[in-house]
Write a protein that holds these residues in place. Structure first.
Motif, PDB file in Angstrom:
ATOM      1  N   SER A  47      -0.241  17.372   1.175  1.00  6.12           N
ATOM      2  CA  SER A  47      -0.186  16.406  -0.117  1.00  6.12           C
ATOM      3  C   SER A  47      -1.572  15.985  -0.341  1.00  6.12           C
ATOM      4  O   SER A  47      -1.873  15.783  -1.392  1.00  6.12           O
ATOM      5  CB  SER A  47       0.322  15.230   0.758  1.00  6.12           C
ATOM      6  N   ALA A  48      -2.504  15.935   0.805  1.00 10.76           N
ATOM      7  CA  ALA A  48      -3.867  15.548   0.428  1.00 10.76           C
ATOM      8  C   ALA A  48      -4.348  16.774  -0.499  1.00 10.76           C
ATOM      9  O   ALA A  48      -5.322  16.305  -1.361  1.00 10.76           O
ATOM     10  CB  ALA A  48      -4.670  15.480   1.841  1.00 10.76           C
TER      11      ALA A  48
ATOM     12  N   TYR B 207       9.886  17.544  -5.269  1.00  9.30           N
ATOM     13  CA  TYR B 207       9.867  17.403  -6.646  1.00  9.30           C
ATOM     14  C   TYR B 207       9.364  15.943  -7.016  1.00  9.30           C
ATOM     15  O   TYR B 207       8.384  15.575  -7.599  1.00  9.30           O
ATOM     16  CB  TYR B 207      10.965  17.804  -7.192  1.00  9.30           C
ATOM     17  N   LEU B 208       9.967  14.967  -6.477  1.00  7.79           N
ATOM     18  CA  LEU B 208       9.688  13.486  -6.537  1.00  7.79           C
ATOM     19  C   LEU B 208       8.636  13.213  -6.153  1.00  7.79           C
ATOM     20  O   LEU B 208       7.982  12.189  -6.492  1.00  7.79           O
ATOM     21  CB  LEU B 208      10.985  12.674  -6.066  1.00  7.79           C
ATOM     22  N   GLN B 209       8.053  13.583  -4.692  1.00  8.18           N
ATOM     23  CA  GLN B 209       7.041  13.245  -4.162  1.00  8.18           C
ATOM     24  C   GLN B 209       5.640  13.757  -5.103  1.00  8.18           C
ATOM     25  O   GLN B 209       4.765  13.254  -5.196  1.00  8.18           O
ATOM     26  CB  GLN B 209       6.821  13.667  -2.649  1.00  8.18           C
ATOM     27  N   ILE B 210       5.893  14.911  -5.391  1.00  9.03           N
ATOM     28  CA  ILE B 210       4.779  15.464  -6.248  1.00  9.03           C
ATOM     29  C   ILE B 210       4.665  14.860  -7.643  1.00  9.03           C
ATOM     30  O   ILE B 210       3.489  14.488  -7.933  1.00  9.03           O
ATOM     31  CB  ILE B 210       4.934  16.923  -6.582  1.00  9.03           C
ATOM     32  N   LEU B 211       5.869  14.491  -8.345  1.00 10.37           N
ATOM     33  CA  LEU B 211       5.828  13.946  -9.400  1.00 10.37           C
ATOM     34  C   LEU B 211       5.213  12.344  -9.392  1.00 10.37           C
ATOM     35  O   LEU B 211       4.405  11.849 -10.244  1.00 10.37           O
ATOM     36  CB  LEU B 211       7.308  13.649 -10.001  1.00 10.37           C
ATOM     37  N   GLN B 212       5.423  11.796  -8.250  1.00 15.37           N
ATOM     38  CA  GLN B 212       4.901  10.587  -8.032  1.00 15.37           C
ATOM     39  C   GLN B 212       3.016  10.515  -8.075  1.00 15.37           C
ATOM     40  O   GLN B 212       2.530   9.676  -8.662  1.00 15.37           O
ATOM     41  CB  GLN B 212       5.147   9.696  -6.584  1.00 15.37           C
TER      42      GLN B 212
ATOM     43  N   MET C 230       0.894  -1.305  -0.109  1.00  8.89           N
ATOM     44  CA  MET C 230       0.071  -0.134  -0.193  1.00  8.89           C
ATOM     45  C   MET C 230       0.741   1.286   0.201  1.00  8.89           C
ATOM     46  O   MET C 230       1.863   1.212   0.771  1.00  8.89           O
ATOM     47  CB  MET C 230      -0.556  -0.023   1.300  1.00  8.89           C
ATOM     48  N   ASP C 231       0.700   2.046  -0.822  1.00 11.03           N
ATOM     49  CA  ASP C 231       1.219   3.344  -0.737  1.00 11.03           C
ATOM     50  C   ASP C 231       0.567   4.520   0.038  1.00 11.03           C
ATOM     51  O   ASP C 231      -0.686   4.823  -0.532  1.00 11.03           O
ATOM     52  CB  ASP C 231       1.436   3.863  -2.247  1.00 11.03           C
ATOM     53  N   SER C 232       1.081   4.636   1.218  1.00 10.73           N
ATOM     54  CA  SER C 232       0.195   5.637   2.113  1.00 10.73           C
ATOM     55  C   SER C 232       0.140   7.107   1.545  1.00 10.73           C
ATOM     56  O   SER C 232      -0.992   7.491   2.020  1.00 10.73           O
ATOM     57  CB  SER C 232       1.070   5.404   3.473  1.00 10.73           C
ATOM     58  N   ARG C 233       1.092   7.370   0.789  1.00  8.46           N
ATOM     59  CA  ARG C 233       0.866   9.007   0.420  1.00  8.46           C
ATOM     60  C   ARG C 233      -0.240   8.998  -0.654  1.00  8.46           C
ATOM     61  O   ARG C 233      -1.233  10.075  -0.473  1.00  8.46           O
ATOM     62  CB  ARG C 233       2.285   9.315  -0.261  1.00  8.46           C
ATOM     63  N   ASN C 234      -0.630   8.119  -1.416  1.00  6.32           N
ATOM     64  CA  ASN C 234      -1.793   8.317  -2.258  1.00  6.32           C
ATOM     65  C   ASN C 234      -2.927   7.410  -2.070  1.00  6.32           C
ATOM     66  O   ASN C 234      -3.840   7.556  -2.610  1.00  6.32           O
ATOM     67  CB  ASN C 234      -1.082   7.803  -3.653  1.00  6.32           C
TER      68      ASN C 234
END
Ligand code: PAZ
Length: 350
Positions: A30-31, A195-200, A1-5
């Motif tokens: 993030s949300a 950058y990488l978190q938003i790109l994901q 599970m990807d907790s961020r998304n």
């Protein structure tokens, strides 16, 4: 599970990538970012003439808009958690901002992932420094645009406002930064972590668009970084003597993008070198290694004049029209990409 998304990954991220995300400082809001992305993609993938509210009933009335994620500007690498110092790079964001304008003109919706403070779409002909240079205060206290900036300000304001008005008329909640009639969503970053978190998040939100999704990765992304957990918390003291710091390699996220986050997307990455002798070889290597559809190779000193687009079987030189003073290389470049993307969409439909 990807907790961020909040979504389930089909295959586990490779260990290095997983460790990068696990140890990164949490992304602010993030949300909120994921909500904006969801609304933006839903709005733009609704065929024209169909209400956003009930897509299922009306589906099939027209074609959904293609969506491109344009990344722009350079990432920073913080050296301290309470950051005073950081490693940066030269990228001005000119390529990304200009390309965004051409993608919108070609009918695409654009998610513009940009470094704070870099060039913005529709503002390119305004003076960089200082912006207030454009204006003067008259005797009756009204603000006027000064010559010779009138035309540039008129163009920037009318492009921006005409489209913002359309957006507010549509009353799409939450898309505060969306302009261009709801076809441009701007998301800022500063650090390599952001950058990488938003790109994901963008890529995972675009997954269901399949071949209609495009990634145009023009940002200059740091190759090395200091992992958050081994980073000094406070300002590094010079009294401690010479600075001895270990930077580790940023995991190659293009593999994850292609394999896992948005496997059907049409992907274009960029390769910048200062040594022309190795440029095309490096671009070909990137094309194969990350299974990109195209790699745009450019040299630092000539990047505004020409680029070479490397595909599986071609090397296409794309040049600015030198007979026109205000031409740019992005116009023929985006034209080429749009053509290739159309062929890709058609092939994927068969
Ligand atoms: O942002 P800019 O217009 O000043 O420069 C554009 C660029 C050279 C950063 C871009 O075309 C590019 O090559 N990006 C990838 C750089 C890299 O190899 O990491």
């Amino acid at each position: 599970m990807d907790s961020r998304n909040g979504s389930v990954s089909e295959t586990p991220l490779d260990a290095e990538i997983e460790s990068f995300f696990d140890s990164a400082p949490p992304l602010k809001d993030s949300a909120g970012i994921i909500k904006k992305l969801k609304e933006f993609i839903e709005y733009n993938s609704t065929p024209p003439g169909v209400s956003c509210i009930d897509r299922s009933v009306n589906a099939g009335k027209g074609s959904p808009r293609r969506v491109v994620c344009v990344t722009s500007g350079g990432t920073t690498v913080p050296l301290e958690q309470r950051c005073v110092r950081y490693i940066d790079n030269f990228s001005s964001g000119h390529r990304g901002a200009t390309s965004t304008e051409y993608f919108i003109k070609a009918g695409y919706a654009v998610i513009f992932l940009y470094r704070r403070g870099t060039f913005q779409p529709y503002c390119q002909s305004l003076p960089e420094d200082p912006l207030l240079e454009c204006f003067e205060c008259s005797e009756d206290s009204t603000i006027q645009v000064r010559q010779p900036h009138t035309e540039a300000v008129k163009r920037a304001v009318s492009d921006h406002h005409a489209l913002t008005v359309t957006m507010s008329q549509l009353r799409i909640s939450g898309l505060l930064q969306a302009i261009a009639g709801g076809h441009l969503l701007k998301l800022p970053f500063t650090t390599i972590f952001e950058y990488l978190q938003i790109l994901q998040s963008i890529a995972m939100s675009m997954k269901d668009l399949g071949s209609l999704a495009v990634f145009y990765l023009a940002a200059a992304v740091s190759d090395f970084y200091v992992p958050w957990k081994s980073m000094a918390e406070h300002k590094i003291q010079s009294a401690s003597g010479p600075l001895d710091m270990r930077l580790v390699q940023v995991p190659k996220m293009l593999s994850a993008l292609k394999k896992e986050w948005a496997p059907m997307a049409f992907c274009i990455s960029f390769k910048l070198e200062t040594d022309s002798k190795i440029l095309l070889e490096k671009a070909e290597m990137a094309l194969k290694k990350y299974r990109m559809h195209m790699v745009v190779a450019n040299e630092l000193s000539t990047r505004k004049e020409e680029v070479t687009v490397v595909t599986g079987n071609e090397k296409i030189l794309v040049c600015r029209d030198k007979t026109q003073a205000d031409s740019d290389v992005e116009e023929p470049l985006i034209e080429l990409i749009v053509g290739r993307h159309s062929a890709y969409v058609k092939d994927s439909d068969l």
